[in-house]
Design a protein around this motif. Structure first.
Motif, PDB file in Angstrom:
ATOM      1  N   THR A   1       0.772  -1.344   0.022  1.00  0.00           N
ATOM      2  CA  THR A   1       0.076   0.016   0.008  1.00  0.00           C
ATOM      3  C   THR A   1       0.976   1.398  -0.108  1.00  0.00           C
ATOM      4  N   GLY A   2       0.531   2.351  -0.664  1.00  0.00           N
ATOM      5  CA  GLY A   2       0.965   3.497  -0.527  1.00  0.00           C
ATOM      6  C   GLY A   2       1.134   4.207  -1.880  1.00  0.00           C
TER       7      GLY A   2
ATOM      8  N   GLU B   1       3.117   6.437  -2.815  1.00  0.00           N
ATOM      9  CA  GLU B   1       4.482   6.822  -3.068  1.00  0.00           C
ATOM     10  C   GLU B   1       5.294   5.784  -4.057  1.00  0.00           C
TER      11      GLU B   1
ATOM     12  N   ASP C   1      -3.415   4.963  -1.558  1.00  0.00           N
ATOM     13  CA  ASP C   1      -3.737   5.315  -0.229  1.00  0.00           C
ATOM     14  C   ASP C   1      -5.226   5.739  -0.317  1.00  0.00           C
TER      15      ASP C   1
ATOM     16  N   GLY D   1       0.572   1.354   5.906  1.00  0.00           N
ATOM     17  CA  GLY D   1      -0.697   1.634   6.207  1.00  0.00           C
ATOM     18  C   GLY D   1      -1.273   1.362   7.377  1.00  0.00           C
TER      19      GLY D   1
ATOM     20  N   ASP E   1      -3.437   6.173   6.130  1.00  0.00           N
ATOM     21  CA  ASP E   1      -3.050   4.731   6.336  1.00  0.00           C
ATOM     22  C   ASP E   1      -4.221   4.210   6.073  1.00  0.00           C
TER      23      ASP E   1
HETATM   24 MG    MG Z   1       2.009   4.146   3.579  1.00  0.00          MG
END
Ligand code: MG
Ligand code: AMP
Length: 426
Positions: free
Chosen positions: A194-195, A197, A236, A259, A266
């Motif tokens: 997850t993310g 970025e 996210d 997250g 998160d």
């Molecule tokens: Mg994250």
């Protein structure tokens, strides 16, 4: 105003408490048949016994001559014995020629020893004759003969249930007349990074972005633990994690990274907050304090929510996910052996949390250990993880490690398996 999260006030639990809660919820998967070549790295579901004796028949350990021991009485250089050669037995033959007094049969390694013979004289101790053979030495009765069933009798156990099948154990089964085995089904695992970025490995890394290393890392570790694992990604933003969970709902386990802590975006925390089926805990471990674990719905896949920092994800996998995947497959042993090692330098440890630190290990004379990362124990130091042979386990009450202290260590790899350029010697 109610607290933002019940979990933010929940007490810290120990590593053992978290692990026991996980293992109590992990099911053992069904079993299936597998041919020996496909069974490598899988877990044997029931003991295997020898279908045939090993060796299957009494055979020659040498190239030479099968003889009757009594014919060689008194044989020496001074008074050699000469025997008539009445047969020739290559490996693979099923023949059992008669051998009378004063007779011998030429025999090759692995060929069945004729019932009438009781001793094999190696080629080198004879003149190698084809019609007649001259023998200058008497060997003890039974020498150079491999007895039927001397390794395993028919019906003897070849492998116990619960072992991870290695080339050696599979070869032992093949030799015992086994062609397929009953093993646990491989767990299907989806690894969801997850993310917002994250970019795929090798893609351009613009400011603010980082390569998704966890997806690769955890997928491969899961595969090494016997799973059929695939990587996926969820941003996210709202609905993205739910969509990823939906895509992977048919799995046995979902391993999410990132997250799970208290960040504003998160997604794991946001999605499962207040949901009874997935619990968020603070585990007394460094790194890897925030952990989530539960089940998706009533009978869906297990959900592991690991922290996103790569060293934290690695440690969390080793401590919680790997034993769970092994339990699913009926492994007799869920944990690797921890062996005490002598620290070769001082390092800091956290108060009241178990430290699980990637280390370099050397096993010359005595096991020696030092942290794999030079710059401290930062959970983001993914590049330094490449230098780790394993990890050390430092109990919560240990205040610091001093050079010379003994520390339990788990070796994951042997040094010859890779040769990292920046490695320091412990
Ligand atoms: Mg994250
Ligand atoms: P999070 O737990 O999502 O707050 O992430 C903690 C840290 O780990 C942040 O610096 C993230 O950028 C980093 N991180 C999260 N997921 C990954 C990943 N899949 N690969 C590499 N780093 C990650």
């Amino acid at each position: 105003m109610p607290p933002r999260s019940v979990n933010s006030i929940c007490p810290v639990i120990t590593v053992a408490e978290h692990l026991n809660r996980i293992l109590a919820m992990v099911p053992v998967l069904e079993v299936e048949k597998a041919g020996l070549p496909e069974a490598r790295g899988r877990f044997l579901a029931s003991p295997v016994t020898a279908a045939i004796p090993v060796p299957p028949w009494t055979n020659s350990a040498m190239d030479g001559y099968a003889v009757r021991f009594d014919d060689l009485a008194g044989a020496s250089q001074q008074s050699p014995v000469t025997l008539r050669v009445v047969g020739d037995l290559p490996a693979g033959t099923g023949e059992d020629p008669a051998i009378g007094p004063g007779e011998a049969v030429r025999i090759m390694t692995g060929a069945p020893v004729p019932a009438a013979a009781d001793t094999v004289i190696p080629q080198e101790m004879t003149d190698g004759g084809l019609e007649e053979v001259r023998i200058e030495e008497q060997l003890p009765r039974g020498r150079h003969i491999r007895r039927e069933g001397e390794d395993r009798a028919q019906g003897d156990q070849v492998s116990p249930a619960g072992i991870e099948l290695s080339p050696e154990s599979l070869a032992a089964m093949a030799s015992a007349g086994i062609g397929e085995v009953i093993v646990a089904r491989r767990p299907r695992v989806a690894v969801i990074s997850t993310g917002d970025e994250l970019v795929a490995p090798g893609e351009p890394v613009l400011r603010g972005r980082i390569p998704d290393s966890n997806g690769l890392l955890v997928t491969m570790l899961a595969a090494d633990a016997g799973a059929l694992a695939e990587a996926d990604h969820a941003g996210d933003g709202p609905g993205q994690l739910e969509a990823a969970l939906g895509r992977n709902g048919g799995c046995d386990a979902l391993v999410l990274t990132g997250g799970v802590s208290v960040g504003a975006f998160d997604p794991v925390k946001a999605l499962f907050e207040g949901d009874e089926s997935v619990r968020f805990d603070r585990v007394a471990m460094q790194p890897g304090k925030p952990q989530a674990f539960g089940r998706l719905g009533e009978s869906g896949p297990l959900v592991f929510g690991l922290p996103g920092n790569p060293v934290s994800a690695w440690v969390s996998f080793q401590m919680f996910v790997r034993p769970a995947l092994r339990k699913m497959q009926g492994a007799a042993r869920l944990f690797p052996e921890a062996v005490p090692a002598r620290a070769t330098e001082d390092w800091k440890t956290p108060q009241g949390r178990m430290q699980v630190i990637p280390v370099r290990i050397s096993d010359e004379n005595e096991r020696k250990v030092l942290p794999a990362a030079t710059g401290g124990s930062g959970s983001h130091l993914i590049a330094s993880l490449a230098a780790a042979d394993g990890y050390a386990l430092v109990e919560p009450e240990v205040e610091k490690i001093k050079a010379g202290d003994l520390v339990p260590t788990v070796r994951l790899r042997d040094p010859e398996q890779f040769n990292h350029p920046q490695r320091r010697q412990p």
